[in-house]
Scaffold this motif. Sequence first.
Motif, PDB file in Angstrom:
ATOM      1  N   VAL A 118       0.992  -1.069  -0.134  1.00  0.00           N
ATOM      2  CA  VAL A 118      -0.042   0.090  -0.113  1.00  0.00           C
ATOM      3  C   VAL A 118       0.982   1.315   0.231  1.00  0.00           C
ATOM      4  O   VAL A 118       1.877   1.138   0.841  1.00  0.00           O
ATOM      5  CB  VAL A 118      -0.771   0.084   1.229  1.00  0.00           C
ATOM      6  CG1 VAL A 118      -1.881   1.090   1.380  1.00  0.00           C
ATOM      7  CG2 VAL A 118      -1.527  -1.411   1.260  1.00  0.00           C
ATOM      8  N   HIS A 119       0.548   2.054  -0.936  1.00  0.00           N
ATOM      9  CA  HIS A 119       1.191   3.546  -0.687  1.00  0.00           C
ATOM     10  C   HIS A 119       0.275   4.339  -0.888  1.00  0.00           C
ATOM     11  O   HIS A 119      -0.882   4.277  -1.602  1.00  0.00           O
ATOM     12  CB  HIS A 119       2.284   3.629  -2.390  1.00  0.00           C
ATOM     13  CG  HIS A 119       3.350   2.364  -2.278  1.00  0.00           C
ATOM     14  ND1 HIS A 119       4.456   2.734  -1.393  1.00  0.00           N
ATOM     15  CD2 HIS A 119       3.170   1.185  -2.640  1.00  0.00           C
ATOM     16  CE1 HIS A 119       4.888   1.510  -1.641  1.00  0.00           C
ATOM     17  NE2 HIS A 119       4.415   0.733  -2.426  1.00  0.00           N
ATOM     18  N   GLN A 120       0.734   5.758  -0.320  1.00  0.00           N
ATOM     19  CA  GLN A 120      -0.350   6.918  -0.515  1.00  0.00           C
ATOM     20  C   GLN A 120       0.485   8.053  -1.060  1.00  0.00           C
ATOM     21  O   GLN A 120       1.418   8.332  -0.752  1.00  0.00           O
ATOM     22  CB  GLN A 120      -1.067   7.036   0.807  1.00  0.00           C
ATOM     23  CG  GLN A 120      -0.334   7.647   1.950  1.00  0.00           C
ATOM     24  CD  GLN A 120      -0.871   7.985   3.220  1.00  0.00           C
ATOM     25  OE1 GLN A 120      -2.257   7.913   2.969  1.00  0.00           O
ATOM     26  NE2 GLN A 120      -0.464   8.171   4.203  1.00  0.00           N
ATOM     27  N   ARG A 133      -6.057  12.782   0.075  1.00  0.00           N
ATOM     28  CA  ARG A 133      -5.234  11.668   0.054  1.00  0.00           C
ATOM     29  C   ARG A 133      -5.651  10.524  -1.047  1.00  0.00           C
ATOM     30  O   ARG A 133      -6.948  10.270  -1.035  1.00  0.00           O
ATOM     31  CB  ARG A 133      -5.506  10.963   1.323  1.00  0.00           C
ATOM     32  CG  ARG A 133      -4.455  11.724   2.436  1.00  0.00           C
ATOM     33  CD  ARG A 133      -4.448  11.105   3.613  1.00  0.00           C
ATOM     34  NE  ARG A 133      -5.069   9.701   4.022  1.00  0.00           N
ATOM     35  CZ  ARG A 133      -4.945   9.125   5.133  1.00  0.00           C
ATOM     36  NH1 ARG A 133      -4.413   9.772   6.043  1.00  0.00           N
ATOM     37  NH2 ARG A 133      -5.253   7.923   4.980  1.00  0.00           N
ATOM     38  N   VAL A 135      -4.729   6.704  -2.248  1.00  0.00           N
ATOM     39  CA  VAL A 135      -4.133   5.340  -1.726  1.00  0.00           C
ATOM     40  C   VAL A 135      -3.944   4.342  -3.104  1.00  0.00           C
ATOM     41  O   VAL A 135      -5.066   4.256  -3.849  1.00  0.00           O
ATOM     42  CB  VAL A 135      -5.025   4.788  -0.645  1.00  0.00           C
ATOM     43  CG1 VAL A 135      -4.561   3.227  -0.217  1.00  0.00           C
ATOM     44  CG2 VAL A 135      -4.834   5.798   0.569  1.00  0.00           C
ATOM     45  N   LEU A 186      -9.655   9.484  -0.768  1.00  0.00           N
ATOM     46  CA  LEU A 186     -10.368   8.614   0.228  1.00  0.00           C
ATOM     47  C   LEU A 186     -11.616   9.057   0.888  1.00  0.00           C
ATOM     48  O   LEU A 186     -11.859  10.041   1.278  1.00  0.00           O
ATOM     49  CB  LEU A 186      -9.404   8.419   1.315  1.00  0.00           C
ATOM     50  CG  LEU A 186      -8.410   7.363   1.120  1.00  0.00           C
ATOM     51  CD1 LEU A 186      -7.560   7.012   2.441  1.00  0.00           C
ATOM     52  CD2 LEU A 186      -9.157   5.793   0.627  1.00  0.00           C
ATOM     53  N   LEU A 215      -8.141  -2.001   4.983  1.00  0.00           N
ATOM     54  CA  LEU A 215      -7.817  -0.297   5.034  1.00  0.00           C
ATOM     55  C   LEU A 215      -8.631   0.024   6.048  1.00  0.00           C
ATOM     56  O   LEU A 215      -9.717  -0.063   5.932  1.00  0.00           O
ATOM     57  CB  LEU A 215      -8.034  -0.039   3.596  1.00  0.00           C
ATOM     58  CG  LEU A 215      -7.488   1.516   3.450  1.00  0.00           C
ATOM     59  CD1 LEU A 215      -5.938   1.439   3.566  1.00  0.00           C
ATOM     60  CD2 LEU A 215      -8.048   1.963   1.832  1.00  0.00           C
ATOM     61  N   VAL A 296       3.243  -1.187   4.283  1.00  0.00           N
ATOM     62  CA  VAL A 296       2.481  -0.103   3.719  1.00  0.00           C
ATOM     63  C   VAL A 296       3.623   0.816   3.788  1.00  0.00           C
ATOM     64  O   VAL A 296       4.517   1.100   4.397  1.00  0.00           O
ATOM     65  CB  VAL A 296       1.398   0.114   5.044  1.00  0.00           C
ATOM     66  CG1 VAL A 296       0.940   1.734   4.625  1.00  0.00           C
ATOM     67  CG2 VAL A 296       0.652  -0.625   5.030  1.00  0.00           C
TER      68      VAL A 296
END
Length: 918
Positions: A118-120, A133, A135, A186, A215, A296
């Motif tokens: 997971v990257h944001q 944001r 994701v 998000l 998540l 993450v």
Amino acid sequence: YYMISPPTVRIIHSGHACNIEEERYTERVYTIREGETLELACLVSGHPRPQIRWTKTAGSASDRFQDSSVFNETLRIIRIQRHQGGRYYCKAENGLGSPAIKSIRVDVYYLDDPIVTVHQSIGEAKEQFYYERTVFLRCMANSNPPVRYSWRRGKEFLSQGSDKGVEIYEPFFTQGETKILKLKNLRPQDYANYSCIASVRNVCGIPEKNVLFKLSNKTASPTIKLLVEDPIVVNPGQSVTLVCVTSGGEPTPTLTWVRNTDELSKKSRLNGGTLTLPSISMEEAGVYSCVASNNVGNPAKKSTAIVVRGLKKGRFWITPDPYHNDDNIQIGREVKISCQVEATPPEELLFSWLKNGRPLRSSERMVITHTDPDVQPGTTNLDIIDLKFTDFGTYTCVAALKNGGIPEVSIDVNISSTTVPPELTVPRGKSPMVVQEGDTVDLQCLVSGKPKPIILWSRADKEVPMPDGSLQTESYDGVLRIVNVSREMTGTYRCATSQYNGFNVKPREALVELTVQYPPVVEPVFTEIRQGLGRAFTLNCRVLRAHPSKVLKYEWKLGTRLLTMGQFDQRDETDYHVRALNREGYGEYTCEVTNEAGAGACRFLVTGRAYAPEFYYDTYSALWQNRPRVYGFKLQWTQQNPLSVDRIVAYRLGMKQTGQSRWWEQEIPMEGAIAKGELITHNLTELIKPEAYLVRLTPITRFGEGDSTDRIIRYSGEIPALTDLLCSFEDEAVCMFTQDKTDDFDWTRHSAATRDTKYTPNTGPSSDRAGSKQGFYMYIETSRPRLEGEKARLLTPTFNVAHKSPYGTVTAAPTYCFGFYYHMYGKHIGALNAYLRQKGHSGSDSSLWNLVGNQGDRWKQAKVNIHPIASFQLVLEGIRGPGIEGDIAIDDVTIEEGECKDPPPNSKCFFLFIPGNS
């Protein structure tokens, strides 16, 4: 009949293949699931029997298969792994023509568990005060064939366009290796359980695999703290504990420790984030890093250095006054003493000096200096500016570490009227040194002077390593000991003084010569010579190398009896001639060549043993059966090098049922000499179904038994199923064709070269179908006493029909193409007919083809399709015409699966309709 044939090869597979639709059209790709057993068999033909070798290309380096080529027909890999995929080659060679090579590609299918990362990205908009944001969930699984990914949120499948806030894509540069789910801005409903499902569409029965990622608004990348100082400075033998704790991250991160990117030492203990190094040594010093990851964002990493304190390698040297061209120490001149030590950490290094045990301070006449602590190793100098008689004595330099805990290193240096620079000499008789290979030798240099420095030994004649592998070897007493000396060590060795523990002056040198003697190396070391009685031959022994190479003597012996002796002059070889071999001349001949260092010997075993026979494995239709419980086997072989020894008078044939111990034997007498490559046939009968037999064949000459060869004979099935048949009648067994017992006369096997000069002119062929006078064909001889209308019938072996269903019925009548060449020349030619005879249809041969009358002096081909529904034979019937110019011949009979390709003009096509089977 001369029999040699180059190899042919094909690959078939058993084992756990899975059939893949896309690859259906080509049999050369073999797909298999990881962990199953790969089994590939290489079927070969050729005579002599080819050697088979499996090899592999395009494997990874870790695949050890290349080193261990497999030398038998079947290649088995149990629990195959992905790196063992690639192309496998089967190579067959028997020295005739080029080797036959076939290859097959093995594709190993697998699917690993998928991993979600997971990257944001956070973008800040300047005017409004809100954060956006986004994701990214990235799914990845290793597989072959390529994976197909799908995503679920809770129970709902997500697809591109099904939700405006979600984008699904594959990054173009990875070409389907990963699948990315992008959640833009998000929203509350985006906090959910996501499943990534990886599938290879159930190929090879590989089920899909999935992974769940939860998540939430707490999802975060890892952060860690190290509860240690940096660097950590310890003494050897202390225990060190490094503690790393997570200070953030959801899901909970896993922690690991690494050292300088290497493995941790064997004795270290890891418990969660705590690493313990008991009783640390200097080798374990280095940078240790704690790494935390939870898929993450990026992993977190923090490092600390461990420094293990210590002192090692203490050395000294004396430097005479540099302003005078003299290496000696003299009153009134300067002299400098230097000391050197490796210290960790270098900044803690402290030097002090003593004279005769009492502390010495730096003064105008005794100047003490130290090198910069950054320079390793650390050095201290004591400069005595104007040497006086009262300065003679023992000077000690002491190295210590600032905070103690480590033993000090003390080095004593004596300065007196006897302190003189070194000289090197080689003792009398110690150069050159002459030794035998394998001895232990001491090379010696005497070093005089005080103090005695370390001596460095090296090779003076060439840039090669010393016997211990290094370019120079240190010696404290001037002796270099070489154990188990070898011939490569012959040469010149240099001994030289070093500045260490001595004077810092131009090195003193001396040279020592070493000569290693070794006995003669000769060829051949052993060779076997096979000879018949009464023949002449020569034995030759050559010297390749010897030291000393002068004064070589030789002795030829047969057993223990001396035949001749002599000395080498200019030549490096000696011959022994046997003019006519008699019985006493068989045995072991030796030629011994000697010098001061010992002897080398050529050995020759002269024997009359016949070479081994070579079984012929490609006999067409070798197995036959005419009674219910027994079978027969046509055993064929050729003899290796039959002319090199006395004539083979017989073969001993030994047989035993496999799994039993009782052998029975018989002799097969041989009339006349056997030619090289001549095919010999012996029919084995009364073999019990379905047993296999071990057969051993041993040639016998008047010398006695020769080398034997074994083979296994197996009973295979009822009658051989039909593979393509081609019979050119070159072999006396005429491919197991038989004459009909109920006809009037027989077909005759014949070649133009052996035809009687009194033969009837104007009829019959002048060569076989291929145009060879030596080649054979079958024909009917129509001269007297034959009468008009008499018939001769030739029957092929019986063939099984292929493509049976499990219930023994033929699912569809298969098609075969029956072909042959005929020659019908002469004014009295009768008729040639072909029939199909099927099992269970007694007395009713079906007519396939017929032709009547003179067709001219040339070979023509007939081809006809047949559709048998049971085991079958083909019948070729020749009928005599009204006179003697009526010889009919046939050659090159073929039966092939499938329809005839472009049949020649005069052929008919027959389908067989049996009552009740429409």
